[in-house]
Design a protein around this motif. Structure first.
Motif, PDB file in Angstrom:
ATOM      1  N   SER C  48       6.265  -0.941 -12.158  1.00 40.67           N
ATOM      2  CA  SER C  48       6.706   0.243 -12.189  1.00 40.67           C
ATOM      3  C   SER C  48       5.213   1.094 -12.753  1.00 40.67           C
ATOM      4  CB  SER C  48       7.194   0.237 -14.191  1.00 40.67           C
ATOM      5  OG  SER C  48       5.976  -0.472 -15.126  1.00 40.67           O
ATOM      6  N   PHE C  49       4.107   0.790 -13.080  1.00 42.62           N
ATOM      7  CA  PHE C  49       2.675   0.520 -12.272  1.00 42.62           C
ATOM      8  C   PHE C  49       2.714   1.792 -10.591  1.00 42.62           C
ATOM      9  CE2 PHE C  49      -1.470   0.916 -10.888  1.00 42.62           C
ATOM     10  CZ  PHE C  49      -2.245   1.573 -11.853  1.00 42.62           C
ATOM     11  N   LEU C  50       2.951   0.727 -10.360  1.00 44.24           N
ATOM     12  CA  LEU C  50       3.102   1.272  -9.069  1.00 44.24           C
ATOM     13  C   LEU C  50       3.751   2.989  -8.935  1.00 44.24           C
ATOM     14  CD1 LEU C  50       3.536  -1.093  -6.452  1.00 44.24           C
ATOM     15  CD2 LEU C  50       1.115  -0.083  -6.623  1.00 44.24           C
ATOM     16  N   GLN C  51       4.792   2.886  -9.519  1.00 43.08           N
ATOM     17  CA  GLN C  51       6.047   3.878  -9.299  1.00 43.08           C
ATOM     18  C   GLN C  51       5.399   5.171 -10.507  1.00 43.08           C
ATOM     19  OE1 GLN C  51       9.743   4.550 -11.390  1.00 43.08           O
ATOM     20  NE2 GLN C  51      10.571   5.392  -9.713  1.00 43.08           N
ATOM     21  N   SER C  52       4.742   5.144 -11.037  1.00 44.73           N
ATOM     22  CA  SER C  52       4.495   6.418 -12.383  1.00 44.73           C
ATOM     23  C   SER C  52       2.247   6.695 -12.093  1.00 44.73           C
ATOM     24  CB  SER C  52       4.660   5.512 -13.756  1.00 44.73           C
ATOM     25  OG  SER C  52       3.535   4.209 -14.041  1.00 44.73           O
ATOM     26  N   GLU C  53       2.167   5.609 -11.500  1.00 41.33           N
ATOM     27  CA  GLU C  53       0.736   5.912 -11.886  1.00 41.33           C
ATOM     28  C   GLU C  53       0.492   7.157 -11.015  1.00 41.33           C
ATOM     29  OE1 GLU C  53      -1.172   4.946 -13.673  1.00 41.33           O
ATOM     30  OE2 GLU C  53      -3.603   5.259 -12.728  1.00 41.33           O
ATOM     31  N   ALA C  54      -0.144   7.865 -11.280  1.00 38.58           N
ATOM     32  CA  ALA C  54      -0.821   8.994 -11.064  1.00 38.58           C
ATOM     33  C   ALA C  54      -1.481   8.635  -9.400  1.00 38.58           C
ATOM     34  CB  ALA C  54      -1.793  10.361 -11.703  1.00 38.58           C
ATOM     35  N   GLY C  55      -1.445   9.632  -8.352  1.00 41.52           N
ATOM     36  CA  GLY C  55      -2.342   9.282  -7.135  1.00 41.52           C
ATOM     37  C   GLY C  55      -1.519   8.559  -6.151  1.00 41.52           C
ATOM     38  N   LEU C  56      -0.899   7.591  -7.225  1.00 48.47           N
ATOM     39  CA  LEU C  56      -0.331   6.346  -6.135  1.00 48.47           C
ATOM     40  C   LEU C  56       1.276   7.089  -5.797  1.00 48.47           C
ATOM     41  CD1 LEU C  56      -0.815   3.066  -7.746  1.00 48.47           C
ATOM     42  CD2 LEU C  56      -1.808   3.625  -5.644  1.00 48.47           C
ATOM     43  N   GLU C  57       2.227   7.076  -6.897  1.00 50.93           N
ATOM     44  CA  GLU C  57       3.582   7.184  -6.971  1.00 50.93           C
ATOM     45  C   GLU C  57       5.059   7.426  -6.345  1.00 50.93           C
ATOM     46  OE1 GLU C  57       2.740  11.803  -9.314  1.00 50.93           O
ATOM     47  OE2 GLU C  57       1.603  10.608  -7.627  1.00 50.93           O
ATOM     48  N   PHE C  58       4.783   5.620  -5.162  1.00 49.29           N
ATOM     49  CA  PHE C  58       5.625   5.444  -5.108  1.00 49.29           C
ATOM     50  C   PHE C  58       7.317   5.791  -5.422  1.00 49.29           C
ATOM     51  CE2 PHE C  58       2.366   2.975  -3.803  1.00 49.29           C
ATOM     52  CZ  PHE C  58       1.902   2.591  -2.417  1.00 49.29           C
ATOM     53  N   ASP C  59       7.531   6.183  -4.944  1.00 50.27           N
ATOM     54  CA  ASP C  59       8.977   7.122  -5.179  1.00 50.27           C
ATOM     55  C   ASP C  59      10.368   6.465  -4.557  1.00 50.27           C
ATOM     56  OD1 ASP C  59       8.042   8.712  -2.942  1.00 50.27           O
ATOM     57  OD2 ASP C  59       8.948  10.795  -4.145  1.00 50.27           O
ATOM     58  N   PHE C  60       9.519   6.238  -3.797  1.00 44.66           N
ATOM     59  CA  PHE C  60      11.274   5.736  -2.283  1.00 44.66           C
ATOM     60  C   PHE C  60      10.056   3.878  -2.381  1.00 44.66           C
ATOM     61  CE2 PHE C  60      12.626   5.034   1.554  1.00 44.66           C
ATOM     62  CZ  PHE C  60      13.499   6.438   1.496  1.00 44.66           C
ATOM     63  N   LEU C  61      11.621   3.150  -2.796  1.00 44.32           N
ATOM     64  CA  LEU C  61      11.804   2.061  -2.634  1.00 44.32           C
ATOM     65  C   LEU C  61      12.511   1.742  -1.151  1.00 44.32           C
ATOM     66  CD1 LEU C  61      11.375  -1.380  -3.407  1.00 44.32           C
ATOM     67  CD2 LEU C  61      13.720  -1.078  -4.402  1.00 44.32           C
ATOM     68  N   VAL C  62      11.831   1.056  -0.365  1.00 49.63           N
ATOM     69  CA  VAL C  62      12.064   0.901   1.360  1.00 49.63           C
ATOM     70  C   VAL C  62      13.100   0.446   1.188  1.00 49.63           C
ATOM     71  CG1 VAL C  62      11.554   1.574   3.654  1.00 49.63           C
ATOM     72  CG2 VAL C  62      10.389   2.741   1.960  1.00 49.63           C
ATOM     73  N   ASP C  63      13.170  -1.031   0.978  1.00 52.53           N
ATOM     74  CA  ASP C  63      13.334  -2.031   1.170  1.00 52.53           C
ATOM     75  C   ASP C  63      12.683  -3.901   0.389  1.00 52.53           C
ATOM     76  OD1 ASP C  63      15.618  -4.021   2.385  1.00 52.53           O
ATOM     77  OD2 ASP C  63      14.087  -4.400   4.077  1.00 52.53           O
ATOM     78  N   VAL C  64      13.838  -4.008  -0.149  1.00 52.25           N
ATOM     79  CA  VAL C  64      13.726  -5.343  -0.899  1.00 52.25           C
ATOM     80  C   VAL C  64      14.427  -7.192  -0.031  1.00 52.25           C
ATOM     81  CG1 VAL C  64      14.098  -6.770  -2.654  1.00 52.25           C
ATOM     82  CG2 VAL C  64      14.507  -4.196  -2.457  1.00 52.25           C
ATOM     83  N   THR C  65      13.911  -7.263   0.695  1.00 48.69           N
ATOM     84  CA  THR C  65      14.507  -8.858   1.627  1.00 48.69           C
ATOM     85  C   THR C  65      13.194 -10.313   0.595  1.00 48.69           C
ATOM     86  OG1 THR C  65      14.819  -9.712   3.445  1.00 48.69           O
ATOM     87  CG2 THR C  65      12.786  -8.629   3.073  1.00 48.69           C
ATOM     88  N   ALA C  66      13.941 -11.507   1.315  1.00 40.36           N
ATOM     89  CA  ALA C  66      13.837 -12.299   0.724  1.00 40.36           C
ATOM     90  C   ALA C  66      12.641 -13.322   2.345  1.00 40.36           C
ATOM     91  CB  ALA C  66      13.509 -13.051  -0.037  1.00 40.36           C
ATOM     92  N   VAL C  67      11.764 -14.331   2.031  1.00 38.97           N
ATOM     93  CA  VAL C  67      11.603 -15.009   3.252  1.00 38.97           C
ATOM     94  C   VAL C  67      10.939 -16.499   2.413  1.00 38.97           C
ATOM     95  CG1 VAL C  67       9.737 -15.444   4.191  1.00 38.97           C
ATOM     96  CG2 VAL C  67       9.911 -13.168   4.120  1.00 38.97           C
ATOM     97  N   ASP C  68      12.367 -17.166   3.380  1.00 39.97           N
ATOM     98  CA  ASP C  68      12.814 -18.031   2.986  1.00 39.97           C
ATOM     99  C   ASP C  68      11.407 -19.253   3.574  1.00 39.97           C
ATOM    100  OD1 ASP C  68      12.924 -20.833   2.624  1.00 39.97           O
ATOM    101  OD2 ASP C  68      15.369 -20.669   3.534  1.00 39.97           O
ATOM    102  N   TYR C  69      10.299 -20.000   3.046  1.00 36.90           N
ATOM    103  CA  TYR C  69       8.746 -20.696   3.464  1.00 36.90           C
ATOM    104  C   TYR C  69       9.247 -21.990   4.047  1.00 36.90           C
ATOM    105  CZ  TYR C  69       6.190 -16.186   3.532  1.00 36.90           C
ATOM    106  OH  TYR C  69       5.896 -15.009   3.358  1.00 36.90           O
ATOM    107  N   LEU C  70      10.743 -22.799   4.409  1.00 38.47           N
ATOM    108  CA  LEU C  70      10.450 -24.164   3.889  1.00 38.47           C
ATOM    109  C   LEU C  70      10.273 -24.098   5.093  1.00 38.47           C
ATOM    110  CD1 LEU C  70      12.400 -26.704   2.785  1.00 38.47           C
ATOM    111  CD2 LEU C  70      14.020 -25.815   4.391  1.00 38.47           C
ATOM    112  N   HIS C  71      10.433 -24.224   6.305  1.00 36.88           N
ATOM    113  CA  HIS C  71       9.533 -24.470   7.364  1.00 36.88           C
ATOM    114  C   HIS C  71       8.081 -24.575   7.581  1.00 36.88           C
ATOM    115  CE1 HIS C  71      13.499 -27.150   7.373  1.00 36.88           C
ATOM    116  NE2 HIS C  71      13.975 -25.984   8.046  1.00 36.88           N
ATOM    117  N   PHE C  72       7.345 -23.166   6.533  1.00 31.48           N
ATOM    118  CA  PHE C  72       6.457 -22.399   7.044  1.00 31.48           C
ATOM    119  C   PHE C  72       5.409 -22.740   5.965  1.00 31.48           C
ATOM    120  CE2 PHE C  72       4.359 -18.321   7.940  1.00 31.48           C
ATOM    121  CZ  PHE C  72       3.133 -18.727   8.798  1.00 31.48           C
ATOM    122  N   ASP C  73       4.806 -23.085   6.233  1.00 30.71           N
ATOM    123  CA  ASP C  73       3.617 -23.484   5.365  1.00 30.71           C
ATOM    124  C   ASP C  73       2.221 -22.652   4.949  1.00 30.71           C
ATOM    125  OD1 ASP C  73       2.423 -24.715   2.999  1.00 30.71           O
ATOM    126  OD2 ASP C  73       0.769 -26.172   4.225  1.00 30.71           O
TER     127      ASP C  73
END
Lengths: 190, 448, 189
Positions: C48-73
């Motif tokens: 919410s800081f990123l969305q509302s802070e003046a100068g940042l104002e990220f109004d567009f969430l491009v994507d949400v995903t995840a990474v499974d780090y099971l085999h990768f340290d």
């Protein structure tokens, strides 16, 4: 038979069987089960340049109850397969199935958890088209192959070789050829 | 069933439960439906549609199922509508009928191999997917692409965009009753296919790009082919305009349905022509230029209305811009190689592989398992391009092996389709079809 | 459009605001951009800081995903999963990537639906593929897989070819269905 002489030039006599086959093969009503890329090529086959209407198969029916040829074109996932089976079930007999493209025929390159590896595991398929996606010419060729299959079948939808032949007459019973009455009395079993 | 159903916006049932254990093969063989223990996380509320008994109008509503096999959905989408007469009271959607596991497959295929899979994602404009993925990989590896290859990519992906837009508009026309529009559009799309076939060898699934360039040079008469096609497309766009815009029936069907405000469009993550039809001039080609788009003089048109009609017009306007870009690019097609000279990235010529030991070794190192293209361990990149539908992003994480550790595709369609229930609420069923057509949801990239 | 900030400037402003709760990760490579890593407890505040802070104002969430780090340290992520947020600002034309480690045995993340509508289906898909719950998301049904599908396909311990789901269907021959298979019902509902 000599009937033609009596009836004049404008009337042809033939068997019901051949008329039914002739009608069926020249007016196939496809049910396009198009899911992915192959469906776009199927649309291309239907539109101007390739024009499937030349083969009498332009009446695309999205209702399975009005169709007799199913074109499975595209990838079939495990979520789609029950739908495909249901739609196949709803089509009236006789019906034919074309499996268009690598994915419908064998899963193609997508050997993954969600993709059915060939619809022929679950459905009777009459014609396969290779290609990813196949060219429209291939689909037209498959359509002609289906027409050939219809030609070879009897009007009840059985291929000539599958039809149960009447038991060959034994020599003691009669030496003459089988009479028409006898054949009618025998249970056909088909 | 009715008391367990929940309206949208209500907290989901069992929200505090931890995810269930994964089940073994034995249970599956027995039959999932027979098992009462595991029915997914939301066993009862299959659709978030309130029951008939809760209706104010004496229960005179019915539930209508649209899809997944329905001509108006143009793909394998499913929309469940609750209608009162012809009017839609509520709607819910279901997707996943074309889920193919592309992202899982990327963890088992090498970077170059996965180019072929990107074709099958948005099959209406395969070239844009090829280019988008190649650019993401090049960013991951830090490869320079020769200028000639960049220009070829621009020309072909703009043609792909044209073919996508006109077919989308043609199908939108078909859905509101102008059937011949679709046949006209497909006739012109065939012309694009001819060009693609001459360049790439196939009509639809082009697989033309390679990491570091494109896989072969364009034919000798490419220049004249492109110029003829541009002239023809300009004429065709004029035809399409004159046939639809100003047509009373067409405008009545398209105007004022499916209105998206600009604030909603941004908040809902819409991109591409749909976002620009709502008045936001966001285009990745301008915001973060790639493949040398900054060299071309083009505009980002926008519309004010945000309805189906605006989206239709928006696509026509973008076609004009694409033609402008192509005309500039073809005049400025430099000579030179079309594939990066970096021996670690691009395959050597086949003739050289047969005659030259060094090329043979390069070829071997590229193809054999455990070699191939190896990005730095731990490197990750999010790269996006402007596909005909909107922002097409690739998020790639590398663990230093020859196949990516993770590839996530950010398809524009999934965000577009998510808003459909909101858009069609209160409309007629036939209007819902007009809205869906202009969203241009491609099931292949929606489900991947 | 305003002047775009670099990821370095954005992480600087973030660490000024959040201090210790934030760690910064720089992936290797010449043109790599900084990635901020926040704990899931402070994720909501950060977003919410990123969305509302003046100068940042990220109004567009491009994507949400995840990474499974099971085999990768991966040294920056000590848990099994990481939820990844791609943000964009149509006002300032800058981009930013944010990550949150998610433990395997208690896999949940606070939802961003209140801030961006686009999170609704992106989170739903991530849940479907990885089994990470997004607390506060009103619609956590499966998105792509059938609702009775067991397992989460993009987890690294899920096999590529599945566990036999694709073979369990009734078989139709000319005479109709011959074997029960999984007895799945059709998609009609």
């Amino acid at each position: 038979m000599g009937l033609e002489k009596l009836l004049g030039d404008n009337i042809i006599t033939t068997s019901v069987d051949s008329v039914a086959k002739w009608a069926r093969k020249n007016a196939l009503w496809p049910m396009p089960f198009g899911t992915a890329c192959c469906a776009i090529e199927m649309m291309a086959t239907l539109s101007g340049r390739f024009d499937m209407a030349r083969f009498g198969a332009e009446v695309i029916r999205f209702s399975p109850r009005q169709a007799d040829l199913m074109i499975v074109s595209g990838r079939i996932s495990i979520k789609m397969m029950p739908v495909l089976l249901k739609i196949y079930e709803q089509m009236p007999e006789p019906k034919w199935v074309i499996s268009m493209g690598a994915c419908a025929s064998s899963g193609g390159v997508f050997d993954t958890y969600t993709l059915v590896q060939g619809v022929d595991q679950f459905l009777p398929v009459h014609c396969y088209i290779p290609g990813c996606p196949p060219r429209p010419e291939s689909l037209l060729d498959a359509l002609m192959k289906i027409q050939d299959i219809i030609d070879e079948e009897d009007s009840d939808g059985k291929a000539e070789e599958d039809r149960e032949k009447p038991e060959p007459e034994t020599e003691e019973e009669t030496g003459d050829s089988v009479s028409a009455e006898q054949e009618v009395v025998e249970p056909s079993g088909s | 069933m009715s008391e367990k159903r929940k309206a949208p916006g209500m907290p989901a049932e069992g929200a505090e439960q931890s995810p269930p254990e994964t089940l073994g093969l034995e249970l599956l063989r027995k039959g999932l439906a027979a098992d009462p223990e595991y029915r997914g996380e939301h066993p009862e509320p299959r659709f978030f549609i309130t029951d008939e008994a809760e209706d104010d109008f004496g229960g005179k509503t019915m539930t209508l199922n649209l899809g997944p096999q329905h001509p108006a959905t143009h793909g394998t989408l499913r929309v469940v509508l609750k209608v009162r007469g012809e009017k839609i009271v509520a709607a819910d959607t279901e997707i996943g009928f074309l889920h193919t596991g592309f992202e899982k497959l990327s963890e088992h295929m090498s970077y170059q191999q996965w180019v072929t899979v990107t074709d099958r994602m948005n099959y209406m404009s395969a070239m844009n997917n090829n280019v988008g993925y190649a650019i993401a990989c090049e960013e991951l590896l830090g490869v320079e692409v020769p200028r000639r290859a960049q220009v070829i990519r621009v020309i072909l992906s703009e043609f792909s965009r044209l073919a996508d837009h006109i077919v989308c508009n043609g199908l939108a026309g078909m859905d509101v009753g102008a059937f011949s529009l679709m046949f006209w559009a497909f006739e012109r799309r065939e012309k694009v296919y001819d060009l693609m076939e001459a360049v790439t060898g196939t009509r639809l699934t082009t697989s033309y790009t390679r990491i570091g360039g494109v896989f072969r040079d364009v034919p000798a008469d490419f220049d004249s082919m492109v110029k003829n096609l541009v002239t023809e497309f300009r004429r065709f766009l004029e035809e399409m305009r004159s046939m639809t815009l100003g047509n009373r029936i067409f405008e009545d069907r398209m105007r004022g349905v499916g209105i998206i405000s600009s604030a909603d469009a941004v908040n809902w993550g819409l991109t591409g022509p749909i976002l620009r039809a709502s008045g936001i001039a966001y285009d990745v080609r301008k915001a973060r230029p790639y493949s040398g788009y900054e060299r071309y003089d083009f505009e980002v048109p926008t519309q004010e209305g945000g309805d189906s009609y605006s989206r239709f017009v928006q696509r026509l306007e973008e076609c004009e811009q694409s033609l402008d870009i192509i005309s500039q690019a073809i005049e400025d097609l430099p000579e030179g190689p079309v594939l990066s000279e970096d021996k670690k990235i691009s395959l050597p010529e086949k003739d050289e592989v047969h005659q030259n030991i060094e090329s043979l070794i390069h070829h071997f190192k590229q193809i054999m398992f455990g070699h191939g293209i190896l990005p730095e361990r731990g490197r990750e990149v999010y790269s996006s391009t402007e596909s005909p539908n909107g922002e097409l992003g690739f998020y790639i994480v590398s663990d230093g092996e020859m196949n990516s550790y993770k590839t996530r595709v950010r398809p524009p369609s999934i965000f577009h389709f998510a808003v459909l229930p909101k858009l069609i609420e209160g409309l007629m069923i036939s209007d819902a079809v007009a809205v869906l057509a202009t969203l241009n949801v491609i099931a292949g990239e929606l489900d991947r | 459009m305003g002047t775009p900030l670099t990821p370095e400037q954005i992480t600087e402003r973030l660490s000024k605001q959040f201090g210790d709760e934030l760690s910064v990760h720089l992936p290797p490579g010449k043109s790599a951009a900084q990635v901020a890593i926040v704990s899931r407890e402070s994720l909501e505040d950060t977003l919410s800081f990123l969305q509302s802070e003046a100068g940042l104002e990220f109004d567009f969430l491009v994507d949400v995903t995840a990474v499974d780090y099971l085999h990768f340290d991966e040294p920056s992520i000590q848990e099994r999963f990481a939820a990844v947020y791609q943000l964009y600002s149509t006002i300032h034309n800058h981009r930013f990537t944010l990550k949150t480690p998610v433990p395997e045995d208690d896999a949940w993340v606070p939802s961003a639906v209140e801030l961006w509508g686009s999170a609704l289906w992106a989170e739903r898909e991530t849940h479907d593929m990885y089994g990470i719950r997004f607390k506060g998301n009103p619609d956590m049904r499966r998105l792509l897989m059938p609702e009775d599908f067991p397992g989460f396909p993009l987890r690294k311990d899920y096999p590529l070819r599945g566990r036999g789901e694709r073979d369990a269907f009734p078989q139709y021959l000319d005479s109709g269905p011959i074997s029960g298979g999984a007895g799945k019902e059709g998609g009609g509902g």
